[in-house]
Design a protein around this motif. Structure first.
Motif, PDB file in Angstrom:
ATOM      1  N   ILE A  48       0.886  -1.084  -0.380  1.00 12.37           N
ATOM      2  CA  ILE A  48       0.273   0.047  -0.086  1.00 12.37           C
ATOM      3  C   ILE A  48       0.872   1.313   0.183  1.00 12.37           C
ATOM      4  N   SER A  49       2.029   1.680   0.660  1.00 13.02           N
ATOM      5  CA  SER A  49       2.467   2.823   0.822  1.00 13.02           C
ATOM      6  C   SER A  49       4.013   2.709  -0.817  1.00 13.02           C
ATOM      7  N   VAL A  50       3.643   1.775  -1.378  1.00 14.43           N
ATOM      8  CA  VAL A  50       4.531   2.022  -2.521  1.00 14.43           C
ATOM      9  C   VAL A  50       3.582   2.475  -3.096  1.00 14.43           C
ATOM     10  N   VAL A  51       3.000   2.830  -3.729  1.00 12.53           N
ATOM     11  CA  VAL A  51       1.914   2.998  -4.651  1.00 12.53           C
ATOM     12  C   VAL A  51       2.134   5.026  -4.423  1.00 12.53           C
ATOM     13  N   PRO A  52       2.146   5.070  -3.421  1.00 10.86           N
ATOM     14  CA  PRO A  52       2.157   7.443  -2.855  1.00 10.86           C
ATOM     15  C   PRO A  52       3.737   7.867  -3.242  1.00 10.86           C
ATOM     16  N   VAL A  53       4.729   6.613  -2.922  1.00 11.52           N
ATOM     17  CA  VAL A  53       6.388   6.806  -2.853  1.00 11.52           C
ATOM     18  C   VAL A  53       6.436   6.676  -3.997  1.00 11.52           C
ATOM     19  N   ALA A  68      14.991  15.694  -1.150  1.00 14.92           N
ATOM     20  CA  ALA A  68      14.605  16.400  -0.417  1.00 14.92           C
ATOM     21  C   ALA A  68      13.148  15.272  -0.093  1.00 14.92           C
ATOM     22  N   ILE A  69      12.229  15.621  -1.012  1.00 15.43           N
ATOM     23  CA  ILE A  69      10.776  14.944  -0.737  1.00 15.43           C
ATOM     24  C   ILE A  69      11.130  13.460   0.323  1.00 15.43           C
ATOM     25  N   LEU A  70      12.095  12.708  -0.135  1.00 12.29           N
ATOM     26  CA  LEU A  70      12.493  11.235   0.183  1.00 12.29           C
ATOM     27  C   LEU A  70      13.137  12.046   1.814  1.00 12.29           C
ATOM     28  N   ALA A  71      13.580  12.559   2.275  1.00 13.44           N
ATOM     29  CA  ALA A  71      14.373  13.722   3.450  1.00 13.44           C
ATOM     30  C   ALA A  71      13.357  14.206   4.058  1.00 13.44           C
ATOM     31  N   ALA A  72      11.719  14.436   3.572  1.00 16.01           N
ATOM     32  CA  ALA A  72      10.749  14.399   4.473  1.00 16.01           C
ATOM     33  C   ALA A  72      10.142  13.984   4.668  1.00 16.01           C
ATOM     34  N   PRO A  78       7.556   8.311   8.379  1.00 21.95           N
ATOM     35  CA  PRO A  78       7.972   6.844   8.147  1.00 21.95           C
ATOM     36  C   PRO A  78       8.082   5.755   8.336  1.00 21.95           C
ATOM     37  N   SER A  79       6.603   5.576   8.178  1.00 21.56           N
ATOM     38  CA  SER A  79       5.892   4.528   8.365  1.00 21.56           C
ATOM     39  C   SER A  79       5.328   4.789   6.821  1.00 21.56           C
ATOM     40  N   LEU A  80       5.917   5.719   5.789  1.00 21.25           N
ATOM     41  CA  LEU A  80       5.447   5.718   4.617  1.00 21.25           C
ATOM     42  C   LEU A  80       5.900   4.706   3.489  1.00 21.25           C
TER      43      LEU A  80
END
Length: 119
Positions: A48-53, A68-72, A78-80
């Protein structure tokens, strides 16, 4: 970075195949252990979390923008981040590869030493 992405993707597919085996076991009527249920929930959460990332990473921005997106995401959500892409799991895989490489080197050194002694 690309190596970690590839390794995480491979881990995700390994996790999915393990989850499918667990689901098949459940469908055939077997009772699942707590560990199997926990793994199944983790894999479903990862899927489920792969889709938004993935959508965020497909947005056309610069490499700095993606960083920057990954750092945010790591800081605020972090659970995303799917567990196969987490630094903890990737570090374990890297350590396993280093250990395997060291085992291969030490066994080849032993073979060389034994062949020298045999002469």
């Amino acid at each position: 970075m690309m190596k970690d992405l590839w390794m995480g993707t491979r881990l995700l597919f390994i996790d999915i195949s393990a989850a499918l085996c667990i689901l098949q076991k459940r469908i055939s009527g077997h009772k699942l252990t707590k560990r199997e249920m926990k793994k199944l929930k983790r894999v479903l959460n990862d899927i489920i979390s792969v889709v938004p990332v993935a959508i965020l990473m497909l947005i056309p921005v610069s490499a700095i923008g993606h960083a920057a997106i990954l750092a945010a995401i790591k800081k605020y959500l972090p659970s995303l981040i799917p567990s196969p892409y987490s630094s903890e799991r990737l570090d374990v895989i890297k350590q396993l590869k280093r250990t395997k490489k060291m085992d291969i080197q030490s066994s080849s050194n032993l073979k060389v030493s034994s062949s020298v002694l045999a002469e």
